[in-house]
Design an enzyme around this catalytic site. Structure first.
Site, PDB file in Angstrom:
ATOM      1  N   ASP A 361       0.843  -1.201   0.000  1.00 57.16           N
ATOM      2  CA  ASP A 361       0.000   0.000   0.000  1.00 57.16           C
ATOM      3  C   ASP A 361       0.877   1.249   0.000  1.00 57.16           C
ATOM      4  O   ASP A 361       2.057   1.213  -0.355  1.00 57.16           O
ATOM      5  CB  ASP A 361      -0.975  -0.074   1.198  1.00 57.16           C
ATOM      6  CG  ASP A 361      -2.294   0.610   0.930  1.00 57.16           C
ATOM      7  OD1 ASP A 361      -2.322   1.853   0.927  1.00 57.16           O
ATOM      8  OD2 ASP A 361      -3.316  -0.078   0.707  1.00 57.16           O
ATOM      9  N   TRP A 472      -5.877   1.481  -6.996  1.00 57.86           N
ATOM     10  CA  TRP A 472      -5.927   2.877  -7.470  1.00 57.86           C
ATOM     11  C   TRP A 472      -6.802   3.654  -6.502  1.00 57.86           C
ATOM     12  O   TRP A 472      -8.005   3.419  -6.436  1.00 57.86           O
ATOM     13  CB  TRP A 472      -6.494   2.898  -8.881  1.00 57.86           C
ATOM     14  CG  TRP A 472      -6.670   4.243  -9.509  1.00 57.86           C
ATOM     15  CD1 TRP A 472      -7.200   5.365  -8.953  1.00 57.86           C
ATOM     16  CD2 TRP A 472      -6.331   4.597 -10.855  1.00 57.86           C
ATOM     17  NE1 TRP A 472      -7.214   6.392  -9.855  1.00 57.86           N
ATOM     18  CE2 TRP A 472      -6.682   5.946 -11.040  1.00 57.86           C
ATOM     19  CE3 TRP A 472      -5.785   3.901 -11.938  1.00 57.86           C
ATOM     20  CZ2 TRP A 472      -6.507   6.617 -12.250  1.00 57.86           C
ATOM     21  CZ3 TRP A 472      -5.616   4.571 -13.150  1.00 57.86           C
ATOM     22  CH2 TRP A 472      -5.972   5.915 -13.292  1.00 57.86           C
ATOM     23  N   ASP A 473      -6.201   4.581  -5.804  1.00 58.57           N
ATOM     24  CA  ASP A 473      -6.904   5.296  -4.739  1.00 58.57           C
ATOM     25  C   ASP A 473      -7.243   6.730  -5.157  1.00 58.57           C
ATOM     26  O   ASP A 473      -6.679   7.265  -6.118  1.00 58.57           O
ATOM     27  CB  ASP A 473      -5.995   5.316  -3.498  1.00 58.57           C
ATOM     28  CG  ASP A 473      -6.776   5.280  -2.197  1.00 58.57           C
ATOM     29  OD1 ASP A 473      -7.949   5.689  -2.204  1.00 58.57           O
ATOM     30  OD2 ASP A 473      -6.197   4.852  -1.177  1.00 58.57           O
ATOM     31  N   ASN A 475      -8.120  10.127  -2.673  1.00 58.27           N
ATOM     32  CA  ASN A 475      -8.364  10.403  -1.268  1.00 58.27           C
ATOM     33  C   ASN A 475      -8.817  11.807  -0.901  1.00 58.27           C
ATOM     34  O   ASN A 475      -8.642  12.228   0.239  1.00 58.27           O
ATOM     35  CB  ASN A 475      -7.107  10.058  -0.460  1.00 58.27           C
ATOM     36  CG  ASN A 475      -7.085   8.589  -0.102  1.00 58.27           C
ATOM     37  OD1 ASN A 475      -8.100   8.032   0.303  1.00 58.27           O
ATOM     38  ND2 ASN A 475      -5.956   7.941  -0.273  1.00 58.27           N
ATOM     39  N   CYS A 521     -10.342   2.234  -5.257  1.00 59.62           N
ATOM     40  CA  CYS A 521     -10.514   2.655  -3.871  1.00 59.62           C
ATOM     41  C   CYS A 521     -10.639   4.167  -3.875  1.00 59.62           C
ATOM     42  O   CYS A 521     -10.013   4.845  -4.687  1.00 59.62           O
ATOM     43  CB  CYS A 521      -9.273   2.216  -3.093  1.00 59.62           C
ATOM     44  SG  CYS A 521      -9.202   2.803  -1.403  1.00 59.62           S
ATOM     45  N   ASP A 543     -13.066   1.906   4.238  1.00 62.58           N
ATOM     46  CA  ASP A 543     -11.897   1.904   5.129  1.00 62.58           C
ATOM     47  C   ASP A 543     -12.258   1.303   6.483  1.00 62.58           C
ATOM     48  O   ASP A 543     -11.373   1.022   7.297  1.00 62.58           O
ATOM     49  CB  ASP A 543     -11.369   3.331   5.323  1.00 62.58           C
ATOM     50  CG  ASP A 543     -10.300   3.667   4.284  1.00 62.58           C
ATOM     51  OD1 ASP A 543      -9.971   2.790   3.467  1.00 62.58           O
ATOM     52  OD2 ASP A 543      -9.811   4.811   4.281  1.00 62.58           O
TER      53      ASP A 543
END
Ligand code: GLA
Length: 722
Positions: A361, A472-473, A475, A521, A543
């Site tokens: 991660d 693939w995030d 945020n 994500c 999460d």
């Protein structure tokens, strides 16, 4: 099946179990007649009820009133006072009035592509109806598309607008789908939530008002999901009328529902009017994102299953692995404190526990030691990975596992080389300090130079690196929306063009790594939508990895989305993995989708490791059923603090039934779980307990007693014997 009957001006669309009918009234006005069960008793008459204060065309008198009729696609300003699907502003005249009338209907085999956008793949049964409407004054052509996915009882809607006039046009409101239903006795079911508490199911009766479910965050968001249902007040999981809708898009959206004076319910899905405004110059065309709808005469459960099937067959990318990898993710184990040696040990630990994919991660690149720096600098941190990425990944693989890696391409920290070099590559309103969120800013994905930078840096960073999986995030959400790249007159397109850039990068990554899968994500399940599902095999559901909370989130997600996308990880809160009851509970909760683990397996006891090895083996027994079976909700955790469901194979020969009790002493002491898909006359054996049941017993319902103590899981794996 699409039938265009020129004599009656009627068009009928048929899927496996549903019929959709419309009429071109006076050959000019597309009015809606029917959407529901295919039945000889279906009422397909055109009605024109009470009509006070409603303007009309002199030529047709009171027989057609734009404000009263059920219409196929409402446009702004010409007598329909209800919520509108399309509002155009003619910049030459300043008028926002349009009057689109029908010209012709055509049917096509297959579908129409939506350039740059995700959309449902056609198969050999897919057909599309194209209606052409024109507005004489602006010179605009409006093509309405109805694409049929008959086996899933799903119809999709999208439109193309072509500016054939002389003036610039602004699209001020853009809804892909509009449906006028002849009933006000409906409940709205939607999936609002927040970070860490995604997709909580809410069901409320519609009133005579306008209801807007919308995200203005530049992402479909944790807070509102584009998926909605409308169901009869009395509709249950198994009975009653239910309509489900969704949008194949991942950015800001609007779902709008209005119940009018005559109890017509208008439901619309699209880009909306607050986060979207598009300049269409003469000669240009625009195609809206795709929206989908389904109808079930057999309750909300079937409407969900229709959507699941549509997503599985027409949205999700093919999985590159024969078996979905059981993932061990480093985030909750180490957060940012990772390095090459630790990750190789972790990979070894994963293998020892029977898992087959290490996902490294956040924390492996640039100056990324916490969330204040490094985003945007896609170069491996050589202090942490002195051997370089290719050699490191080789070593990981020598431990007997696949390798996955976390990326967050759309973002930048102020403290990064990228920001220092290109502060103008961020979304920011002129003259204003941009707001921070998780100490990061959003890159302007509408800018081709940003896309090129990302492609170049990932190409260099990953050269020679054997990657099987990307997480693939994304945020943070967009605020102060403004693209420094776009000209002032195109600023209303910034968030929409951002999404086109994101989708382009997804397609590019898939081409670069055709054998890798992508897990999407966004701070957990913040982009749990059909746009992302087009490119991602799985989505990180939330999460929140606490199994109790997960039962609510997983239940809610099941309304619109199939289990096959729902990443379910077992975590280790309060050292729960050393408590067999808690570890078992976490695992049973996670058996609702592709399995993974999210904790430091290097610091757990041999007993816990052995238990995990057994869990992975057990998961493999049911995996196909969990990921591809038909899903039935039985007990609503929001109502009972217990969650129950079953999945069943297409031929009803294999069933996995799960009962999960979250808390001690729940108010209901016993639950009758009816397995309606069990076959009469068959005997089923539970491979877990060895007990046998007849199909009739299962259909009538088996009783599960709640326990004094919570975190109790009962699972039955039923297979036919005869
Ligand atoms: C988000 C994700 C987490 C993890 C962190 C890394 O919060 O949802 O799973 O990847 O980012 O920064």
């Amino acid at each position: 099946m699409i039938k265009i009957d020129k004599a009656s001006n009627r068009i009928v669309l048929k899927t496996k179990n549903t019929t959709y009918a419309m009429e071109m009234l006076y050959g000019k006005f597309p009015v809606h007649l029917y959407y529901g069960k295919t039945s000889p008793k279906a009422d397909m008459s055109y009605k024109c009820p009470i009509h006070s204060f409603s303007p009309y065309h002199q030529e047709h008198g009171l027989a057609y009133l734009p404000d009263i009729a059920q219409v196929e696609f409402p446009f702004f300003g010409y007598g329909d006072f209800r919520a509108t699907a399309l509002r155009l502003l003619d910049l030459g005249t300043g008028s926002d009035v349009t009057d689109f009338t029908f010209r012709r209907a055509k049917k096509k085999i297959g579908r129409v592509d939506i350039p740059g956008m995700p959309y449902g793949d056609a198969d050999e049964k897919t057909e599309t109806l194209e209606l052409l409407l024109t507005d004489d004054v602006t010179g605009c052509e409006l093509y309405l598309y109805y694409t049929l996915f008959p086996e899933c009882d799903t119809i999709s809607r999208y439109f193309k607008l072509v500016n054939k006039g002389q003036n610039n046009i602004r699209i001020q409101k853009c809804m892909s789908l509009s449906l006028d239903l002849p009933s006000a006795n409906l409940d709205l079911i939607d999936l609002g939530g927040k970070y860490g508490r995604e997709r909580r199911v809410e069901r409320v009766p519609l009133g005579h008002n306008i209801c807007r479910i919308s995200s203005k965050r530049g992402a479909s968001s944790h807070h509102h999901n584009p998926f909605i249902m409308l169901a009869d007040h009395n509709a249950t999981e198994e009975r009653g009328d239910a309509y489900a809708f969704n949008l194949v898009y991942s950015g800001s959206f609007l779902d709008e529902i209005e119940v009018d004076q005559n109890n017509t319910t208008r439901v619309m899905l699209g880009l909306g009017d607050e986060s979207f405004n598009y300049l269409l110059c003469p000669g240009e065309e625009f195609i809206s994102p795709e929206a989908v709808m389904t109808y079930s005469a057999n309750g909300i459960g079937q409407a969900s299953r229709n959507m699941h099937q549509f997503v599985r067959r027409h949205i999700l990318p093919p999985t590159p692995f024969e078996k979905r990898p059981v993932v061990l993710n480093s985030w909750e184990a180490f957060y940012f404190k990772i390095d090459g040696k630790l990750m190789v040990d972790f990979a070894k630990g994963a293998h020892e526990c029977g898992m087959d994919m290490l996902v490294m991660d956040d924390g492996w690149f640039g100056a990324r030691n916490d969330d204040h720096a490094g985003l945007g600098d896609w170069t491996p941190n050589l202090t942490k990975f002195p051997q370089g990425l290719p050699a490191f990944v080789k070593e990981v693989k020598q431990q007997g596992v696949h390798f996955g890696i976390w990326i967050e391409p759309e973002m930048v920290n102020k403290n990064s080389d990228l920001y220092r070099a290109h502060s103008d590559w961020c979304i920011r309103a002129p003259g204003r300090e941009p707001l921070l969120s998780r100490d990061q800013l959003v890159l302007d994905m509408a800018n081709p130079a940003v896309l090129q930078y990302l492609k170049d840096s990932f190409t260099t960073c990953f050269r020679g690196v054997d990657i099987d999986y990307f997480k693939w995030d994304m945020n943070r959400h967009m605020s102060n929306v403004y693209s420094p790249y776009l000209p002032p007159e195109r600023q209303g397109e910034a968030a929409y063009r951002y999404m086109l850039g994101v989708y382009e990068l997804f397609r590019w990554l898939r081409e670069l790594y055709p054998n890798a899968m992508i897990e999407n994500c966004s701070g957990g399940g913040g982009r749990y939508d059909l746009g992302m599902m087009k490119y991602s095999t799985q989505i990180w559901t939330s999460d929140t990895t606490d199994p109790i909370q997960r039962t609510y989130i997983q239940y809610g997600s099941s309304f619109g989305y199939p289990t096959t996308v729902m990443s379910c990880h077992v975590a280790n809160h309060g050292n729960s993995c050393e408590d067999p009851r808690k570890l078992n509970y976490g695992f049973r909760v996670a058996l609702n989708g592709p399995l993974g683990y999210e904790f430091n397996v290097l610091s757990v006891s041999e007993t816990a490791k052995a238990a995990m090895r057994e869990q992975v083996k057990e998961y493999r027994l049911y995996e196909n059923l969990i990921l591809n079976g038909d899903f039935y909700r039985l007990v609503d955790p929001f109502a009972c603090d217990c969650y129950a469901y079953y999945v069943v194979s297409e031929d009803n020969s294999e069933i996995l039934l799960s009962f999960l009790q979250n808390y001690d002493d729940p108010k209901e002491k016993s639950y009758k779980l009816k397995v309606s898909r069990a076959k009469r006359g068959m005997t089923y054996r539970d491979t877990i307990s060895g007990d046998t049941f007849t199909g009739d017993e299962l259909r009538k319902g088996i009783t599960v007693q709640a326990q004094k103590k919570g975190l109790y899981a009962k699972m039955l794996h039923l297979v036919t014997e005869n």
